[in-house]
Design a protein around this motif. Sequence first.
Motif, PDB file in Angstrom:
ATOM      1  N   LEU A  89       0.674  -1.186   0.148  1.00 34.09           N
ATOM      2  CA  LEU A  89      -0.104   0.104   0.146  1.00 34.09           C
ATOM      3  C   LEU A  89       0.947   1.159  -0.060  1.00 34.09           C
ATOM      4  O   LEU A  89       1.830   1.467   0.857  1.00 34.09           O
ATOM      5  N   ARG A  90       0.789   1.968  -0.983  1.00 32.93           N
ATOM      6  CA  ARG A  90       1.538   3.236  -1.169  1.00 32.93           C
ATOM      7  C   ARG A  90       0.754   4.482  -0.849  1.00 32.93           C
ATOM      8  O   ARG A  90      -0.162   4.931  -1.433  1.00 32.93           O
ATOM      9  N   PHE A  91       1.001   4.944   0.605  1.00 29.04           N
ATOM     10  CA  PHE A  91       0.156   6.049   1.118  1.00 29.04           C
ATOM     11  C   PHE A  91       0.852   7.244   0.819  1.00 29.04           C
ATOM     12  O   PHE A  91       1.846   7.511   1.110  1.00 29.04           O
ATOM     13  N   ILE A  92      -0.119   8.278   0.208  1.00 30.71           N
ATOM     14  CA  ILE A  92       0.359   9.275  -0.021  1.00 30.71           C
ATOM     15  C   ILE A  92      -0.781  10.554   0.549  1.00 30.71           C
ATOM     16  O   ILE A  92      -1.619  10.262   0.347  1.00 30.71           O
ATOM     17  N   ASN A  93      -0.206  11.414   1.541  1.00 26.93           N
ATOM     18  CA  ASN A  93      -1.156  12.556   2.083  1.00 26.93           C
ATOM     19  C   ASN A  93      -1.100  13.783   1.128  1.00 26.93           C
ATOM     20  O   ASN A  93      -0.063  14.592   1.210  1.00 26.93           O
ATOM     21  N   ALA A  94      -1.903  13.777   0.333  1.00 25.62           N
ATOM     22  CA  ALA A  94      -2.299  14.882  -0.362  1.00 25.62           C
ATOM     23  C   ALA A  94      -3.224  15.810  -0.018  1.00 25.62           C
ATOM     24  O   ALA A  94      -3.566  16.809  -0.794  1.00 25.62           O
ATOM     25  N   GLY A  95      -3.568  15.731   1.328  1.00 29.91           N
ATOM     26  CA  GLY A  95      -4.349  16.673   2.033  1.00 29.91           C
ATOM     27  C   GLY A  95      -3.794  18.066   2.103  1.00 29.91           C
ATOM     28  O   GLY A  95      -2.683  18.102   2.186  1.00 29.91           O
ATOM     29  N   ALA A  96      -4.767  19.128   2.192  1.00 31.85           N
ATOM     30  CA  ALA A  96      -4.311  20.525   2.037  1.00 31.85           C
ATOM     31  C   ALA A  96      -3.743  20.924   3.554  1.00 31.85           C
ATOM     32  O   ALA A  96      -2.820  21.586   3.999  1.00 31.85           O
ATOM     33  N   MET A  97      -4.677  20.384   4.513  1.00 31.36           N
ATOM     34  CA  MET A  97      -4.592  20.738   5.843  1.00 31.36           C
ATOM     35  C   MET A  97      -4.702  19.695   6.974  1.00 31.36           C
ATOM     36  O   MET A  97      -4.993  20.053   8.127  1.00 31.36           O
ATOM     37  N   THR A  98      -4.818  18.449   6.531  1.00 31.61           N
ATOM     38  CA  THR A  98      -5.245  17.297   7.335  1.00 31.61           C
ATOM     39  C   THR A  98      -4.052  16.364   7.601  1.00 31.61           C
ATOM     40  O   THR A  98      -3.362  15.993   6.551  1.00 31.61           O
ATOM     41  N   ILE A  99      -3.613  16.228   9.136  1.00 32.16           N
ATOM     42  CA  ILE A  99      -2.940  15.149   9.231  1.00 32.16           C
ATOM     43  C   ILE A  99      -3.722  13.839   9.663  1.00 32.16           C
ATOM     44  O   ILE A  99      -4.784  13.730  10.410  1.00 32.16           O
ATOM     45  N   PHE A 100      -3.432  12.713   9.174  1.00 27.54           N
ATOM     46  CA  PHE A 100      -4.272  11.501   9.284  1.00 27.54           C
ATOM     47  C   PHE A 100      -3.574  10.225  10.037  1.00 27.54           C
ATOM     48  O   PHE A 100      -2.304  10.305  10.194  1.00 27.54           O
ATOM     49  N   ASN A 101      -4.357   9.606  10.695  1.00 34.20           N
ATOM     50  CA  ASN A 101      -4.028   8.593  11.589  1.00 34.20           C
ATOM     51  C   ASN A 101      -4.505   7.267  11.024  1.00 34.20           C
ATOM     52  O   ASN A 101      -5.622   7.163  10.921  1.00 34.20           O
ATOM     53  N   VAL A 102      -3.535   6.385  10.337  1.00 34.22           N
ATOM     54  CA  VAL A 102      -3.808   5.379   9.493  1.00 34.22           C
ATOM     55  C   VAL A 102      -3.860   4.095  10.224  1.00 34.22           C
ATOM     56  O   VAL A 102      -2.852   3.686  10.928  1.00 34.22           O
ATOM     57  N   ARG A 103      -5.055   3.265  10.222  1.00 31.66           N
ATOM     58  CA  ARG A 103      -4.872   1.869  10.601  1.00 31.66           C
ATOM     59  C   ARG A 103      -5.886   0.906   9.726  1.00 31.66           C
ATOM     60  O   ARG A 103      -6.758   1.643   9.282  1.00 31.66           O
ATOM     61  N   ILE A 104      -5.570  -0.269  10.051  1.00 30.97           N
ATOM     62  CA  ILE A 104      -6.490  -1.169   9.324  1.00 30.97           C
ATOM     63  C   ILE A 104      -6.744  -2.278  10.267  1.00 30.97           C
ATOM     64  O   ILE A 104      -6.182  -3.227  10.665  1.00 30.97           O
ATOM     65  N   PRO A 105      -7.736  -2.407  11.015  1.00 27.13           N
ATOM     66  CA  PRO A 105      -8.159  -3.058  12.173  1.00 27.13           C
ATOM     67  C   PRO A 105      -7.996  -4.375  11.578  1.00 27.13           C
ATOM     68  O   PRO A 105      -8.873  -5.077  10.717  1.00 27.13           O
ATOM     69  N   GLY A 106      -7.487  -5.494  12.500  1.00 25.88           N
ATOM     70  CA  GLY A 106      -7.152  -6.569  12.000  1.00 25.88           C
ATOM     71  C   GLY A 106      -5.935  -7.216  11.163  1.00 25.88           C
ATOM     72  O   GLY A 106      -5.548  -8.195  10.981  1.00 25.88           O
ATOM     73  N   LEU A 107      -5.289  -6.159  10.895  1.00 23.77           N
ATOM     74  CA  LEU A 107      -4.292  -6.386  10.155  1.00 23.77           C
ATOM     75  C   LEU A 107      -2.898  -5.372  10.567  1.00 23.77           C
ATOM     76  O   LEU A 107      -3.238  -4.597  10.952  1.00 23.77           O
ATOM     77  N   SER A 108      -1.700  -6.037  10.757  1.00 25.50           N
ATOM     78  CA  SER A 108      -0.330  -5.491  11.184  1.00 25.50           C
ATOM     79  C   SER A 108       0.055  -4.712   9.787  1.00 25.50           C
ATOM     80  O   SER A 108      -0.152  -5.213   8.454  1.00 25.50           O
ATOM     81  N   LEU A 109       0.693  -3.748  10.040  1.00 26.39           N
ATOM     82  CA  LEU A 109       1.173  -2.938   8.823  1.00 26.39           C
ATOM     83  C   LEU A 109       3.014  -2.956   9.101  1.00 26.39           C
ATOM     84  O   LEU A 109       3.234  -2.496  10.121  1.00 26.39           O
ATOM     85  N   GLU A 110       3.437  -3.336   8.080  1.00 23.30           N
ATOM     86  CA  GLU A 110       4.805  -3.371   7.953  1.00 23.30           C
ATOM     87  C   GLU A 110       5.360  -2.243   7.111  1.00 23.30           C
ATOM     88  O   GLU A 110       5.298  -2.190   5.922  1.00 23.30           O
ATOM     89  N   VAL A 111       5.786  -1.134   7.995  1.00 28.38           N
ATOM     90  CA  VAL A 111       6.332   0.124   7.266  1.00 28.38           C
ATOM     91  C   VAL A 111       7.780  -0.357   6.375  1.00 28.38           C
ATOM     92  O   VAL A 111       8.661  -0.869   7.085  1.00 28.38           O
ATOM     93  N   VAL A 112       7.819   0.068   5.201  1.00 24.64           N
ATOM     94  CA  VAL A 112       9.003  -0.294   4.342  1.00 24.64           C
ATOM     95  C   VAL A 112       9.506   0.854   3.603  1.00 24.64           C
ATOM     96  O   VAL A 112      10.829   0.662   3.204  1.00 24.64           O
TER      97      VAL A 112
END
Length: 563
Positions: free
Chosen positions: A262-285
């Motif tokens: 999953l290639r996450f890109i925050n293109a928001g103008a003014m928003t900081i996001f907290n990202v999670r997928i309940p039930g799945l671990s996220l391996e940051v690479v």
Amino acid sequence: MTPLDRRTLLRGALGLSAAGLLPGWAMAAQGGRSPEALSGDEIKLTVGHTMASIDGRKGHAVAVNGTIPGPLIRLKEGQRVRLAVTNTLDEETSIHWHGLLVPFAMDGVPGVSFPGIKPGETFTYDFPVRQSGTYWWHSHSGLQEQVGHYGPIIIDPAGEDPIPYDREHVVVLSDWSFLHPHQLIRKLKAQSGYFNHQKQTVAGLLKGQDQPLKDRVEWARMRMDPTDILDVTGSTYTYLVNGHGPGDNWTGLFAPGERVRLRFINAGAMTIFNVRIPGLSLEVVAADGQPVNPLTVDEFQIAPAETFDVIVRPTQDKAFTLVAEASDRSGLARATLAPRPGMTAPVPPLRERPLATMKDMGMGNMGAMGHGGMDMPGMDMSMRSQANAPNLPLTPGVQTVSPMPLDRLSEPPQGLEDVGHPVLTYGALASPHPPTDTRSPGRTVEIHLTGNMERFMWAFDGQAFGPLKKPIAFRRNERVRVVLINDTMMAHPIHLHGHFFELVNGQERPPLKHTVNVAPGGKVAFDLTASEPGDWAFHCHLLLHMHAGMFNVVTVRPLDGEA
């Protein structure tokens, strides 16, 4: 907090797809190894006006090649690309290739690196592709980024990808308001908390919620609001995943057992996001397009302009909800990962909104010291003392000066301190490669992030960008340590164009970043080798903060061919 109700879910339910404004790569239930993209050595882009439709309402937008977000551009490390951008607007436009190492004349910042693209004109960006990873592009003209002028870039490595995966999805997070961006600024100028509908109430006090009366009185005396986490909130924003509102539910497919990137890109103008997928671990690479040693977490915070690549390994034949919650928890973006189209999973309710602390005021670790620490001998704990920043001019734009700013890189981000599961911290990021420049910094440059929240004034070192603002000057190939001190109670994602820097986070192999989110009342240091000659933008990537003055130019001299 109230659960995510039907009205909230349906907000944005028609999505941009109702107007046929979604590019192929952003359509729901799409996704293989290579999403639909523009590629090759010659790419044409056209910027124009359009009407976006969200939840049955229509509003003005700026689209590229007729879509919001714009097309996915897919390049190859080592190639040379020419991107011809035609402007059909009645105003100037531009494209900045965010995170790409390009000659400064191709960086796309009007008035800094080129004149901009005038109405009816075509400008051709021409540069070699020197890197690989996940990046994005956006307008650097006015406030066009807020109204749709952005899109993703994926650069495949010249050789084998060091990050193996079976399937990938590009996940572009953004925020949308039917209020024109200039209206957003006008309202914030008139009333700093205009969009904050989560303030403390007397009813909450009587119920024993939030701050006790003593703390409320103390914060009121300092004219501080502990609920002021984001300037623009879910009261006007709809939060989007690949152009889809929460009810429209963008869906990415997987086969159980696959490694899904999953290639996450925050293109928001003014928003900081907290990202999670309940039930799945996220391996940051990867962070900001650069590989990092893999880290397994359950949640991460991503500020505007940042990118994070994560690997998930769903093994069950079931759907999972992807949640990108605004950091003030006034709303969320929602999507689904599923084995088949049409599947859904429960959407968790919004969590209780966070409250700013004394640490967020720059008061250091007041919890450990107790409030008596405010009277420590030899320390001035007042909120606007020049003794704490002798070289900082106390202009009207400097509402506060942090008495004890802390390095908070190893702390969970604001609002994620007590979530009960592992979260990503900057302090845990490490590069798999040793630094390419092993020299110690020859000098230190200290920059204060300043603001007056009541007047919506934002700046570096108390002086908003303008004709009299001196640029930040570096000698070519100079090794410098830059220290950012946040004198405000808001986080600021600070982005340097044209370079990567090494985040000073205690790791033997520090991560490379182009954007770092400086915590409220915190400080961040990074080491920079000023290797790219030219004039480069340096700014807060909260769009309205940049527009209000938190912007400067970094000059690197000499230029090629100069003495």
